[in-house]
Design a protein around this motif. Structure first.
Motif, PDB file in Angstrom:
ATOM      1  N   SER A   1      -4.439   9.636  45.149  1.00  0.00           N
ATOM      2  CA  SER A   1      -5.821   9.787  45.602  1.00  0.00           C
ATOM      3  C   SER A   1      -6.484  11.029  45.007  1.00  0.00           C
ATOM      4  CB  SER A   1      -5.895   9.830  47.125  1.00  0.00           C
ATOM      5  OG  SER A   1      -5.539  11.105  47.607  1.00  0.00           O
TER       6      SER A   1
ATOM      7  N   ASP B   1       0.503  18.641  44.137  1.00  0.00           N
ATOM      8  CA  ASP B   1       0.333  17.185  44.036  1.00  0.00           C
ATOM      9  C   ASP B   1       0.010  16.807  42.603  1.00  0.00           C
ATOM     10  OD1 ASP B   1       0.580  17.209  46.709  1.00  0.00           O
ATOM     11  OD2 ASP B   1      -1.376  16.339  47.160  1.00  0.00           O
TER      12      ASP B   1
ATOM     13  N   ASP C   1       0.436  11.955  44.474  1.00  0.00           N
ATOM     14  CA  ASP C   1      -0.651  11.456  45.302  1.00  0.00           C
ATOM     15  C   ASP C   1      -1.705  10.844  44.381  1.00  0.00           C
ATOM     16  OD1 ASP C   1      -2.753  10.976  46.946  1.00  0.00           O
ATOM     17  OD2 ASP C   1      -2.784  12.958  47.885  1.00  0.00           O
TER      18      ASP C   1
ATOM     19  N   TYR D   1       1.997   8.646  49.313  1.00  0.00           N
ATOM     20  CA  TYR D   1       2.126  10.091  49.277  1.00  0.00           C
ATOM     21  C   TYR D   1       3.584  10.449  49.552  1.00  0.00           C
ATOM     22  CZ  TYR D   1       1.288  15.015  49.793  1.00  0.00           C
ATOM     23  OH  TYR D   1       1.326  16.361  49.602  1.00  0.00           O
TER      24      TYR D   1
END
Lengths: 318, 215
Positions: free
Chosen positions: A248, A141, A246, A201
Motif C-alpha cells: 500500500s 516498509d 507493504d 503486511y
C-alpha cells in the motif's frame, strides 16, 4: 569530541550520527544553497510531497523559491558524464503549512548513475541503518511500484479509475477497490488480487509467500523477483528483523519506478523516511542515468524523545 | 509478549454507541463505559483497549495524528477532510447518502453561479468542479435546510438519511453525491507497530458487520 553529547537535541544528534554513517559508506557531502529558481519546481510539481512553495523575487526580478526539496537541485547539478555519484545532504527545506511557514530539517542521500541491484541494496541497507541509529523501535516498509501498477494496468487504462484505485490501495481500503472494480466492470480475478494485495503486511517471508499467487503478468513477476532479491540480500546482511513488505505504500508513478520504501519510528505518527528508485524523474529531466535515494525527516524526533523522558512512554515492542 | 493497548476514538452520538456495541460483541468490552460519570477515557485492562468519545468530525484528526490508533468515522468525514489514514473496513451501518437538495420548485439557472449551502465545502467544491459548474459556497455549521427556504442559497449539499426533514420543509433531494456509511479507520504508523492487535480487531469487526448486512 568538543561537544558534550548530552547537550545535543535528538534531531541534532541524529544529524551527526547519520553523517558519520553516510561518510563511512563513501558518500560525499553535498551542500546546496537555500534558494532555487522557481521554474524547476513548476515543471516538476507533483514530485514534491507537499505542493506548497514559498516564493520571492530576487534583485533581477526572477521568481525564486525557498527550497521545498533537495533531490531536484542535486539532480539538476549532476551530469550524465560524471559517472556514479554518491552524495548526502543535510539541509533545511521550507513549506507553507496550514498555520504559516515551516522550516524542516532534512537529511538524505542520493545514488545517481548506472544503478544495479548492489547499489539499490546498499541504499536500502543505509535506510535501515539510519532508522536503527535513531531508535530501537523502527520499521522499514518496502514495496515495488510495478506490483500494484502492473495489476491496475490490467484492470483499467482509464486515468480517473487508475488514480481512484491507487488512492484506495494507499488507504488499504479493500471495500473501495472492489466497489471501483465492479463499477468499471473489471474481471473479478483482478479485483480479488488487488484487494488482497493492498491488505498484505508482514515480514518479507510471510508476504512474498502470499503474493506469489497474485502475480498475474510479467511486470508483477519482475517486481516480485526484485523484492525477493532485495529481502534475500537484507536477510543475509542481518538487516531483516525490522523489514516489512507493504504494497500500500505508493509514490507518484511519473517519477518513481521500481523499489520504493518508507521508514517509521514507534511514537511518531507519520513516516520519518521516504525514498525509492526514481529513474523516471531523471528521464523527465532529459537524463539517461538511473537514481535511488531517500530523505529522513528529523522534525518529529525532538518531541518524541522529550515525551518519553517525562512520561516514560509505552514500552517498545520487539 | 504482552499485547499493546489500542486507543479507539469513537464518535459521540448514536453512531458511536452502535459502534461501541460492535466492539463489545467482538470481545473488546469495557464495562466502565456504561457507568454514569464524567470520565473522558475508558480503559479495559483485560482487553487491552482504551476508548474515548470525540466530536464525530474530529475522529479523523485524532487518528491521523496518532492520538488514537483506530477510530470509527463516517465516509462523509473522510471525503471532506481526506485524512492520511487507512480505511480498513466498512461497518455497513449508519448508512445514508451525501446529496444535493433544493426547494421542490427550484430550477437551475446556468446563467449565474450556483449558491450552495453546506457543512461539507470540500465535497461540494469537488462535486461541482467535476461538472465544471461555477458555484459559491456558503459554509454553515448546522440547520442547513434553512438556507434555501430563506433564499440564502439555491441548493444544499448535506447528509440525507430518510429524507423526512427535507420533505417536511418542502425540499427534495435531487442528486446523489456519494453513498455514506461508517468506516473503521487506522493510523498508518499504529497499524504497523500494533499490527497483530489491529488486524485482529478489524477481522472480528468485519465478520460481525458482514453478518448484519446479510440479515
Amino acid at each position: 569530541m568538543i561537544l558534550n553529547d548530552n547537550e545535543l537535541l535528538p534531531s541534532e544528534r541524529a544529524v551527526y550520527t547519520l553523517r558519520t554513517l553516510y561518510l563511512s559508506f563513501g558518500y560525499r557531502r553535498y551542500k546546496v544553497s537555500k534558494f532555487e529558481e522557481y521554474d524547476l519546481y513548476a515543471e516538476n510539481k507533483s514530485f514534491l510531497s507537499d505542493k506548497s512553495i514559498l516564493t520571492f523575487t530576487d534583485t533581477d526580478g526572477r521568481l525564486m523559491a525557498l527550497k521545498p526539496d533537495i533531490t531536484l537541485s542535486i539532480i539538476k547539478n549532476t551530469k550524465d558524464s560524471s559517472g556514479m555519484q554518491k552524495v548526502f545532504y543535510n539541509e533545511c527545506v521550507y513549506r507553507a503549512g496550514g498555520s504559516g511557514f515551516k522550516e524542516i530539517m532534512q537529511t538524505g542521500l542520493e545514488c545517481i548513475g548506472d544503478i544495479d541491484d548492489f547499489s539499490t541494496a546498499e541504499v536500502i541497507s543505509l535506510a535501515y541503518k539510519s532508522l536503527e541509529s535513531i531508535s530501537g523501535s523502527f520499521l522499514l516498509d518496502v514495496s515495488h511500484m510495478g506490483f500494484v501498477t502492473g495489476l491496475i494496468g490490467m484492470i483499467t487504462q482509464n486515468g480517473a479509475a487508475r488514480s481512484e484505485l491507487m488512492s484506495a490501495v494507499g488507504r488499504k481500503s479493500a471495500d473501495t477497490v472492489r466497489a471501483v472494480c465492479s463499477d468499471i466492470g473489471a474481471d473479478k480475478k483482478y479485483a480479488d488480487a488487488l484487494s488482497a494485495a493492498c491488505l498484505l503486511y508482514g515480514t518479507p517471508r510471510e508476504v512474498l509467500e502470499k503474493a506469489r499467487p497474485l502475480c498475474l503478468n510479467d511486470e508483477m513477476r519482475a517486481s516480485y523477483d526484485a523484492l525477493e532479491k532485495i529481502s534475500g540480500y537484507m536477510e543475509k546482511s542481518g538487516l531483516a528483523q525490522n523489514l516489512r513488505i507493504d504494497f500500500s505504500i505508493l509514490n507518484d508513478t511519473n517519477y518513481y519506478n521500481g523499489i520504493i520504501f518508507k521508514g517509521f519510528i514507534d511514537g511518531i505518527p507519520q513516516s520519518v523516511l521516504s525514498g525509492g528508485r526514481y529513474d523516471s524523474l531523471l528521464s523527465r529531466l532529459g537524463r539517461k542515468q538511473g537514481a535511488v535515494g531517500f530523505a529522513v525527516y528529523l522534525d518529529g524526533l525532538d518531541r518524541l524523545f522529550s515525551d518519553t523522558d517525562t512520561c516514560g512512554g509505552e514500552s517498545i515492542g520487539g | 509478549m504482552a499485547d499493546k493497548y489500542v486507543n479507539v476514538a469513537l464518535p459521540k452520538g448514536r453512531l458511536g454507541e452502535a459502534a461501541y456495541d460492535i466492539f463489545e460483541k467482538s470481545g473488546y468490552a469495557c464495562p466502565e463505559i456504561h457507568e454514569p460519570n464524567r470520565k473522558l477515557i475508558f480503559e479495559s485492562v483485560h482487553n487491552r483497549v482504551r476508548y474515548f468519545w470525540v466530536k464525530p468530525s474530529d475522529v479523523a484528526i485524532y487518528v491521523e495524528k496518532g492520538a488514537a490508533d483506530i477510530g470509527i468515522a463516517g465516509k462523509d468525514i473522510l471525503l471532506e477532510y481526506s485524512p492520511d489514514v487507512y480505511e480498513l473496513c466498512d461497518l455497513h451501518m449508519g448508512k445514508c447518502r451525501m446529496a444535493v437538495a433544493a426547494k421542490r420548485d427550484f430550477k437551475d439557472n446556468p446563467d449565474t453561479a450556483l449558491r450552495v449551502a453546506t457543512k461539507f465545502p470540500n465535497i461540494a467544491k469537488h462535486y461541482y468542479a467535476e461538472k465544471s459548474r461555477e458555484i459559491e459556497i456558503i459554509k454553515l455549521n448546522g440547520s442547513i435546510e434553512l438556507a434555501p427556504l430563506l433564499g440564502l442559497s439555491d441548493v444544499i449539499v448535506d447528509i440525507v438519511e430518510t429524507g423526512k426533514t427535507l420533505l417536511e420543509n418542502n425540499l427534495v433531494p435531487c442528486e446523489t453525491v456519494a453513498p455514506v456509511s461508517a468506516r473503521l479507520i487506522s493510523n498508518k504508523v499504529s497499524y504497523k507497530f500494533k499490527n497483530s492487535e489491529i488486524t485482529q480487531i478489524c477481522k472480528k469487526i468485519s465478520s460481525i458487520c458482514k453478518d448484519k448486512s446479510n440479515d
